[in-house]
Design a protein around this motif. Structure first.
Motif, PDB file in Angstrom:
ATOM      1  N   HIS A   1       0.831  -1.202   0.000  1.00  0.00           N
ATOM      2  CA  HIS A   1       0.000   0.000   0.000  1.00  0.00           C
ATOM      3  C   HIS A   1       0.868   1.255   0.000  1.00  0.00           C
ATOM      4  O   HIS A   1       1.522   1.583   1.004  1.00  0.00           O
ATOM      5  CB  HIS A   1      -0.922   0.013   1.217  1.00  0.00           C
ATOM      6  CG  HIS A   1      -1.994   1.054   1.113  1.00  0.00           C
ATOM      7  ND1 HIS A   1      -1.897   2.298   1.699  1.00  0.00           N
ATOM      8  CD2 HIS A   1      -3.174   1.043   0.430  1.00  0.00           C
ATOM      9  CE1 HIS A   1      -2.978   3.001   1.415  1.00  0.00           C
ATOM     10  NE2 HIS A   1      -3.768   2.276   0.650  1.00  0.00           N
TER      11      HIS A   1
ATOM     12  N   GLY B   1       0.045   4.403  -0.131  1.00  0.00           N
ATOM     13  CA  GLY B   1      -0.412   5.498   0.718  1.00  0.00           C
ATOM     14  C   GLY B   1       0.135   5.400   2.127  1.00  0.00           C
ATOM     15  O   GLY B   1       0.621   6.398   2.679  1.00  0.00           O
ATOM     16  N   ASP B   2       0.061   4.219   2.715  1.00  0.00           N
ATOM     17  CA  ASP B   2       0.591   4.040   4.065  1.00  0.00           C
ATOM     18  C   ASP B   2       2.108   4.183   4.082  1.00  0.00           C
ATOM     19  O   ASP B   2       2.691   4.735   5.030  1.00  0.00           O
ATOM     20  CB  ASP B   2       0.205   2.662   4.613  1.00  0.00           C
ATOM     21  CG  ASP B   2      -1.246   2.618   5.069  1.00  0.00           C
ATOM     22  OD1 ASP B   2      -1.872   3.694   5.173  1.00  0.00           O
ATOM     23  OD2 ASP B   2      -1.755   1.513   5.324  1.00  0.00           O
ATOM     24  N   TYR B   3       2.757   3.671   3.045  1.00  0.00           N
ATOM     25  CA  TYR B   3       4.212   3.792   2.933  1.00  0.00           C
ATOM     26  C   TYR B   3       4.611   5.272   2.874  1.00  0.00           C
ATOM     27  O   TYR B   3       5.545   5.703   3.563  1.00  0.00           O
ATOM     28  CB  TYR B   3       4.665   3.052   1.683  1.00  0.00           C
ATOM     29  CG  TYR B   3       6.143   3.116   1.356  1.00  0.00           C
ATOM     30  CD1 TYR B   3       7.107   2.669   2.248  1.00  0.00           C
ATOM     31  CD2 TYR B   3       6.566   3.596   0.112  1.00  0.00           C
ATOM     32  CE1 TYR B   3       8.463   2.709   1.926  1.00  0.00           C
ATOM     33  CE2 TYR B   3       7.916   3.630  -0.219  1.00  0.00           C
ATOM     34  CZ  TYR B   3       8.859   3.182   0.691  1.00  0.00           C
ATOM     35  OH  TYR B   3      10.189   3.216   0.360  1.00  0.00           O
ATOM     36  N   ASP B   4       3.889   6.047   2.079  1.00  0.00           N
ATOM     37  CA  ASP B   4       4.187   7.469   1.951  1.00  0.00           C
ATOM     38  C   ASP B   4       3.953   8.178   3.280  1.00  0.00           C
ATOM     39  O   ASP B   4       4.727   9.056   3.684  1.00  0.00           O
ATOM     40  CB  ASP B   4       3.320   8.073   0.851  1.00  0.00           C
ATOM     41  CG  ASP B   4       3.676   9.528   0.559  1.00  0.00           C
ATOM     42  OD1 ASP B   4       4.880   9.847   0.569  1.00  0.00           O
ATOM     43  OD2 ASP B   4       2.759  10.330   0.312  1.00  0.00           O
ATOM     44  N   HIS B   5       2.884   7.808   3.978  1.00  0.00           N
ATOM     45  CA  HIS B   5       2.609   8.397   5.289  1.00  0.00           C
ATOM     46  C   HIS B   5       3.740   8.093   6.262  1.00  0.00           C
ATOM     47  O   HIS B   5       4.206   8.970   7.006  1.00  0.00           O
ATOM     48  CB  HIS B   5       1.291   7.857   5.848  1.00  0.00           C
ATOM     49  CG  HIS B   5       0.963   8.373   7.216  1.00  0.00           C
ATOM     50  ND1 HIS B   5       1.371   7.733   8.381  1.00  0.00           N
ATOM     51  CD2 HIS B   5       0.287   9.493   7.626  1.00  0.00           C
ATOM     52  CE1 HIS B   5       0.952   8.421   9.431  1.00  0.00           C
ATOM     53  NE2 HIS B   5       0.297   9.486   9.007  1.00  0.00           N
ATOM     54  N   ASP B   6       4.199   6.838   6.257  1.00  0.00           N
ATOM     55  CA  ASP B   6       5.298   6.460   7.154  1.00  0.00           C
ATOM     56  C   ASP B   6       6.590   7.200   6.799  1.00  0.00           C
ATOM     57  O   ASP B   6       7.360   7.589   7.687  1.00  0.00           O
ATOM     58  CB  ASP B   6       5.536   4.951   7.090  1.00  0.00           C
ATOM     59  CG  ASP B   6       4.409   4.164   7.750  1.00  0.00           C
ATOM     60  OD1 ASP B   6       3.587   4.774   8.456  1.00  0.00           O
ATOM     61  OD2 ASP B   6       4.346   2.926   7.550  1.00  0.00           O
TER      62      ASP B   6
END
Length: 278
Positions: free
Chosen positions: A247, A249-254
């Protein structure tokens, strides 16, 4: 349309066309220092952006170069932000392909059969199947060419001898991965999520078009060429990673929340340091 800005910008064009003022002799010297050290195309784009948003016209002329440098630094950060996505795609493809082909062929080191056949003077046409699994001759040929093109002594040593497992995959460039995978799309397609899960038909053409964008981006990143269409690149990376259950999106958020210890600079700023502007 390419996602990459490739035009080199002459010094005279930067000074003559994009500045909103006539620089003093000292400012000319500073801009020439900028253009010797900074990426000229990215510097041009920074000047253009400042003009377009009228940021430059609204502040005193002596401070306009400072604004340009801040825009330039932000663009460098945007440019750098693409690399983790491309890095994620390349590593995900390499790791998932290794596990997937082990499942299909029954052995992680299936590639040693092709290595040995090549060393024994056979040709890639000797493999209508690999350990009983039918394969396209183009797939075997693509693997064969990896060994043909291998010149790095360390790589050659890594794939030579017995007791091998996944060493072959770590010798593959992104281009090699792409070539091998597209060579037998019916074999490779099930490595990704189904069309029903993805919500679209993931064809070989779409795969090739997507990998072309990512590979071109990777090459340009390593040649320090500015990226023009970041959305197109992010969409391409997300298409591949989503298919591999990753995912973005979650990777970018992290990534955005991640903290790391910076290695501090130790040289004190002196009058001779004109970059970045202060």
């Amino acid at each position: 349309m390419s996602s990459i800005t490739k035009r080199h910008v002459p010094t005279s064009q930067l000074l003559g066309e994009y500045l909103t003022f006539v620089p003093t002799p000292q400012q000319v010297d500073h801009f020439k220092a900028d253009m010797r050290t900074l990426n000229p195309t990215l510097l041009r784009d920074s000047i253009r952006e400042g003009v377009q948003v009228q940021a430059l016209q609204q502040i005193p002329i002596p401070e306009q170069r400072l604004v340009i440098h801040r825009i330039y630094t932000r663009k460098v950060k945007e440019f750098s932000s693409i690399y983790p996505f491309v890095f994620a795609v390349e590593n995900a493809l390499r790791s998932v392909l290794a596990d997937y082909l082990e499942e299909r062929f029954g052995r992680m080191e299936w590639w040693t059969l092709i290595r040995n056949a090549r060393q024994n003077g056979q040709t890639y046409t000797a493999f209508p199947n690999i350990l009983g699994t039918p394969v396209n001759p183009a797939f075997v040929k693509a693997v064969w060419r990896v060994f043909d093109n291998m010149v790095n002594p360390q790589q050659i040593n890594n794939v030579t001898g017995n007791n091998k497992t996944d060493e072959f995959y770590y010798c593959l460039t992104l281009g090699d991965l792409w070539t091998i995978m597209q060579a037998d799309w019916p074999l490779i397609r099930d490595m990704f999520a189904t069309d029903a899960v993805l919500g679209f038909t993931f064809t070989k053409t779409m795969f090739n078009d997507t990998l072309r964008v990512i590979k071109e981006t990777r090459n340009e990143l390593f040649h320090s060429s500015p990226i023009k269409d970041r959305k197109k690149i992010v969409d391409a990376c997300e298409r591949i990673l989503n298919g591999l259950q990753f995912h973005l999106g979650d990777y970018d958020h992290d990534l955005g929340a991640a903290q790391y210890v910076r290695v501090p600079a130790t040289v004190a700023r002196a009058q001779r340091h004109v970059i970045p502007a202060r």
